[in-house]
Scaffold this active site. Structure first.
Site, mmCIF file in Angstrom:
data_model
loop_
_atom_site.group_PDB
_atom_site.id
_atom_site.type_symbol
_atom_site.label_atom_id
_atom_site.label_comp_id
_atom_site.label_asym_id
_atom_site.label_seq_id
_atom_site.Cartn_x
_atom_site.Cartn_y
_atom_site.Cartn_z
ATOM 1 N NE ARG A 108 7.153 8.900 9.835
ATOM 2 C CZ ARG A 108 5.555 7.741 9.531
ATOM 3 N NH1 ARG A 108 5.202 7.214 11.175
ATOM 4 N NH2 ARG A 108 5.834 7.840 8.753
ATOM 5 C CG HIS A 135 4.848 11.441 5.137
ATOM 6 N ND1 HIS A 135 5.703 10.955 4.557
ATOM 7 C CD2 HIS A 135 4.076 10.488 5.307
ATOM 8 C CE1 HIS A 135 5.895 9.730 5.023
ATOM 9 N NE2 HIS A 135 5.048 9.318 5.017
ATOM 10 C CD GLN A 138 3.051 7.955 1.586
ATOM 11 O OE1 GLN A 138 2.959 7.072 2.378
ATOM 12 N NE2 GLN A 138 2.395 6.348 0.025
ATOM 13 C CG ASP A 233 -3.919 10.185 5.278
ATOM 14 O OD1 ASP A 233 -3.709 9.260 6.188
ATOM 15 O OD2 ASP A 233 -2.631 11.187 5.949
ATOM 16 C CB CYS A 274 -0.077 7.700 2.871
ATOM 17 S SG CYS A 274 -0.929 8.337 3.828
ATOM 18 N NE ARG A 318 6.792 5.515 1.189
ATOM 19 C CZ ARG A 318 6.351 6.359 2.308
ATOM 20 N NH1 ARG A 318 5.168 5.673 3.576
ATOM 21 N NH2 ARG A 318 7.318 6.419 3.072
#
Ligand code: CP
Ligand code: NVA
Length: 331
Positions: A108, A135, A138, A233, A274, A318
């Site tokens: 990441r 991402h 996700q 988000d 998310c 996740r």
């Protein structure tokens, strides 16, 4: 033809066919059912993975750790302060060393090129745990959550992403919807629409032409009509905190409210995010910004806690989907 993802890196959904994405989702559904049934896994027994985090995380880190441990793998966590990567050792050398120790590497950070270069040099699968422009793990969790809560096949689902339509989540969604033949609208201010990466949109639309998906960008509230999923988000992603004043100015009309849910015209619309989310002032960041005159809530607390909100199912997913990515690529 049978899907086989052994040895593959997971850098972006754009690298996978719809059948391969379907395979990972089905595997995630199975692994979730297995965990719910209390069946102990051995699929990653004897494997070791390393997690490289140059940005902070709760869900992604824990999903990799628990997903790996559930199936018997060993895990090492390294943040940017506790490794030599990039400072005293080049990315190429680091990747080559880690590839000798580990069966898979999660990364990441900021630049997508870093995760691509790790994959180029490591010789083992590399998994993208978020970059400035994507991402993908996700989106797998989000698709799984949609399949659990929306009574339609994915190719009949409409997803509306509201807010910062030029961030990593918006782009990841464009790719995910394009691949799975879904209808996607990025709903945000015209000022931000001008900043959307034209190459990302062009690549998503090229895939959409093959799958029957649609990828739209709009500032018109009418565009959210018929949404099955309203997604948002935070307004300033990690590393963009200096942009908060400008984002609050632009995005306050795009805060997800009860009225916005109603404007979809769909009583069964689900709300996804998310996470982490600013939906109240119970964080130091939201509180500090409030004291400076900025209300950074991208969603109201009543929506976040409403029956439409499936954000904690999504967060749990996740883990199941990241586990599926690891099992598919290194087991
Ligand atoms: N959604 C997500 O990636 O959460 P974290 O930043 O906590 O990993
Ligand atoms: N856009 C957000 C996503 C966090 C999961 C960020 O990059 O900070």
């Amino acid at each position: 033809m049978a899907v086989n993802l052994k040895g593959r890196s997971f850098l972006t959904l754009m690298d996978f066919t719809p059948e391969e994405i379907r395979y990972m989702l089905d595997l995630a559904h199975d692994l979730k059912a297995k965990k719910r049934a209390g069946i102990k896994g051995e699929l990653l027994r004897g494997k070791n993975i390393v997690l490289l985090f140059e940005k902070t995380s709760t869900r992604t880190r824990c999903a990799f750790e628990v997903g790996a441990m559930d199936e018997g793998a060993g895990v090492t966590f390294l943040d940017s302060k506790s490794s030599q990567m990039g400072k005293k050792e080049s990315l190429e050398d680091t990747a080559k060393v880690l590839g000798r120790f580990y069966d898979g590497i999660e990364y990441r950070g900021y630049d997508q090129k870093v995760v691509e270069d790790l994959a180029k040099y490591a010789g083992v699968p590399v998994w993208n745990g978020l970059t400035d422009v994507d991402h993908p793990t996700q989106i797998l969790a989000d698709l799984l959550t949609i399949e659990e809560h929306v009574a339609k096949p994915l190719n009949r689902v409409k997803v509306v992403f509201v807010g910062d339509i030029r961030n990593n989540m918006a782009y990841a969604w464009m790719y995910g919807c394009a691949k799975m033949g879904m209808s996607f609208v990025a709903y945000g201010p015209a000022e931000l629409a001008d900043q959307v990466d034209a190459d990302v949109v062009a690549r998503a639309r090229a895939v959409a032409e093959e799958t029957g998906a649609s990828i739209e960008i709009s500032s018109d509230i009418e565009s959210i009509k018929g949404a099955d999923v309203l997604y948002t988000d935070i307004w300033a992603s990690m590393g963009e905190e200096d942009q908060i004043p400008d984002r609050v100015r632009m995005l306050t009309p795009f805060r997800v409210t009860k009225e916005m849910l109603e404007a979809t015209g769909n009583d069964d619309v689900i709300f996804l995010h998310c996470l982490p989310s600013f939906h109240d002032f119970e964080t130091t960041m939201a509180q500090t910004q409030k004291e400076l005159g900025y209300d950074i809530r991208e969603v109201t607390d009543d929506v976040f806690k409403s029956k439409h909100s499936k954000v904690f199912d999504e967060a749990e997913n996740r883990m199941h989907t990241i586990k599926a990515v690891m099992v598919a690529t290194i087991a």
